[in-house]
Design a protein around this motif. Structure first.
Motif, short mmCIF file in Angstrom:
data_model
loop_
_atom_site.label_atom_id
_atom_site.label_comp_id
_atom_site.label_asym_id
_atom_site.label_seq_id
_atom_site.Cartn_x
_atom_site.Cartn_y
_atom_site.Cartn_z
N MET A 1 34.55 35.64 44.14
CA MET A 1 34.78 36.00 45.52
C MET A 1 33.67 36.93 45.98
O MET A 1 33.33 37.88 45.29
CB MET A 1 36.14 36.69 45.66
N GLU A 2 33.15 36.61 47.12
CA GLU A 2 32.01 37.39 47.61
C GLU A 2 32.42 38.82 47.96
O GLU A 2 33.45 39.04 48.58
CB GLU A 2 31.40 36.74 48.84
N THR A 3 31.62 39.75 47.53
CA THR A 3 31.79 41.15 47.89
C THR A 3 30.43 41.81 47.85
O THR A 3 29.53 41.36 47.15
CB THR A 3 32.79 41.85 46.93
N VAL A 4 30.27 42.86 48.62
CA VAL A 4 29.00 43.58 48.61
C VAL A 4 29.28 45.01 48.18
O VAL A 4 29.84 45.80 48.92
CB VAL A 4 28.32 43.55 50.00
N ASP A 5 28.90 45.32 46.93
CA ASP A 5 29.04 46.67 46.41
C ASP A 5 27.69 47.38 46.49
O ASP A 5 26.78 46.89 47.17
CB ASP A 5 29.58 46.65 44.98
N HIS A 6 27.54 48.50 45.80
CA HIS A 6 26.27 49.24 45.88
C HIS A 6 25.10 48.41 45.35
O HIS A 6 24.00 48.48 45.86
CB HIS A 6 26.37 50.59 45.15
N LYS A 7 25.35 47.57 44.33
CA LYS A 7 24.28 46.72 43.81
C LYS A 7 23.92 45.62 44.81
O LYS A 7 22.76 45.29 44.98
CB LYS A 7 24.70 46.08 42.48
N GLY A 8 24.94 45.06 45.45
CA GLY A 8 24.70 44.05 46.48
C GLY A 8 23.92 44.62 47.65
O GLY A 8 23.01 43.97 48.19
N LYS A 9 24.24 45.83 48.03
CA LYS A 9 23.51 46.48 49.12
C LYS A 9 22.05 46.71 48.73
O LYS A 9 21.15 46.56 49.57
CB LYS A 9 24.19 47.80 49.51
N VAL A 59 37.19 33.27 27.93
CA VAL A 59 36.75 33.42 29.30
C VAL A 59 36.45 34.90 29.52
O VAL A 59 37.30 35.75 29.25
CB VAL A 59 37.83 32.95 30.30
N ILE A 60 35.24 35.20 29.96
CA ILE A 60 34.82 36.59 30.19
C ILE A 60 34.93 36.90 31.67
O ILE A 60 34.31 36.22 32.49
CB ILE A 60 33.39 36.83 29.68
N VAL A 61 35.74 37.90 32.01
CA VAL A 61 35.96 38.28 33.41
C VAL A 61 35.97 39.80 33.56
O VAL A 61 36.16 40.53 32.59
CB VAL A 61 37.28 37.70 33.96
N SER A 62 35.81 40.23 34.79
CA SER A 62 35.91 41.66 35.12
C SER A 62 36.95 41.86 36.20
O SER A 62 37.08 41.03 37.11
CB SER A 62 34.57 42.18 35.65
N ASP A 63 37.68 42.94 36.10
CA ASP A 63 38.52 43.35 37.21
C ASP A 63 37.59 43.82 38.31
O ASP A 63 36.41 44.10 38.07
CB ASP A 63 39.46 44.47 36.78
N PHE A 64 38.10 43.93 39.52
CA PHE A 64 37.22 44.34 40.61
C PHE A 64 38.00 45.00 41.74
O PHE A 64 39.23 44.99 41.74
CB PHE A 64 36.41 43.14 41.14
N ARG A 65 37.26 45.56 42.64
CA ARG A 65 37.82 46.23 43.80
C ARG A 65 37.19 45.62 45.04
O ARG A 65 35.99 45.35 45.08
CB ARG A 65 37.48 47.72 43.73
N LYS A 66 38.00 45.38 46.05
CA LYS A 66 37.51 44.99 47.37
C LYS A 66 38.09 46.00 48.33
O LYS A 66 39.31 46.04 48.52
CB LYS A 66 37.96 43.58 47.74
N LYS A 67 37.21 46.84 48.85
CA LYS A 67 37.60 47.95 49.72
C LYS A 67 38.59 48.82 48.95
O LYS A 67 38.28 49.30 47.88
CB LYS A 67 38.12 47.46 51.05
N GLU A 68 39.79 49.02 49.46
CA GLU A 68 40.76 49.91 48.80
C GLU A 68 41.60 49.21 47.74
O GLU A 68 42.28 49.86 46.97
CB GLU A 68 41.68 50.54 49.85
N LYS A 69 41.56 47.89 47.69
CA LYS A 69 42.43 47.13 46.79
C LYS A 69 41.76 46.91 45.43
O LYS A 69 40.63 46.44 45.36
CB LYS A 69 42.77 45.78 47.43
N TYR A 70 42.47 47.26 44.37
CA TYR A 70 42.01 47.05 43.00
C TYR A 70 42.71 45.80 42.46
O TYR A 70 43.94 45.69 42.52
CB TYR A 70 42.34 48.27 42.13
N TYR A 71 41.95 44.85 41.94
CA TYR A 71 42.49 43.59 41.42
C TYR A 71 42.43 43.59 39.90
O TYR A 71 41.34 43.73 39.33
CB TYR A 71 41.68 42.40 41.96
N THR A 72 43.56 43.41 39.26
CA THR A 72 43.61 43.24 37.80
C THR A 72 43.38 41.76 37.51
O THR A 72 44.28 41.03 37.08
CB THR A 72 44.94 43.73 37.22
N PHE A 73 42.16 41.34 37.78
CA PHE A 73 41.79 39.93 37.73
C PHE A 73 42.05 39.31 36.36
O PHE A 73 42.52 38.18 36.26
CB PHE A 73 40.32 39.77 38.14
N HIS A 74 41.75 40.05 35.29
CA HIS A 74 41.95 39.48 33.96
C HIS A 74 43.41 39.08 33.74
O HIS A 74 43.70 38.01 33.23
CB HIS A 74 41.45 40.43 32.86
#
Length: 130
Positions: A1-9, A59-74
């Motif tokens: 899912m597309e997101t722009v974090d500090h690295k994306g910026k 399967v290698i995955v990372s949890d992530f955050r989009k704005k204020e929401k934290y996703y326990t993706f794994h």
């Protein structure tokens, strides 16, 4: 899912690519999280076809955050894949990335954790061979 974090910026600021494609078939372009999970779980469930019964898939995955929401993706992906019926989760290993810099996100006003690991989901194919 597309997101722009500090690295994306940083990539945008340096006029580097930051999006894989505009193609509707690109999974990164699915905006709805539940649809993304369902599509990905179906893809991995289909991997049971060439994999012999009893064999393993990681399967290698990372949890992530989009704005204020934290996703326990794994956990979400593991549960969605098990519901499809061809795999059972056998365990999780952690890949720690100690080369990453630690940023004091939000300090002293809020707690925003850094992501310094990835989860290796280990599934066993329980689908019987045809």
């Amino acid at each position: 899912m597309e997101t722009v974090d500090h690295k994306g910026k940083e990539r945008i600021d340096n006029d580097l690519d930051h999006k894989y494609s505009e193609n509707n078939e690109d999974l990164a372009n699915i905006e709805d999280y539940d649809k993304f999970l369902s599509t990905l779980a179906k893809f991995f469930n289909d991997c049971s076809k060439p994999l012999k019964s009893g064999k393993y898939m990681c399967v290698i995955v990372s949890d992530f955050r989009k704005k204020e929401k934290y996703y326990t993706f794994h956990a979400d992906l593991a549960n969605a894949l098990e519901k499809k019926g061809n795999f059972v989760l056998k365990g999780i290993k952690i890949l720690y990335q100690r080369h990453k810099s630690i940023y004091p996100y939000g300090y002293p006003f809020s707690f925003v954790p850094n992501m310094h690991h990835q989860n290796v989901l280990i599934f066993q194919n329980i689908k019987k061979d045809d």
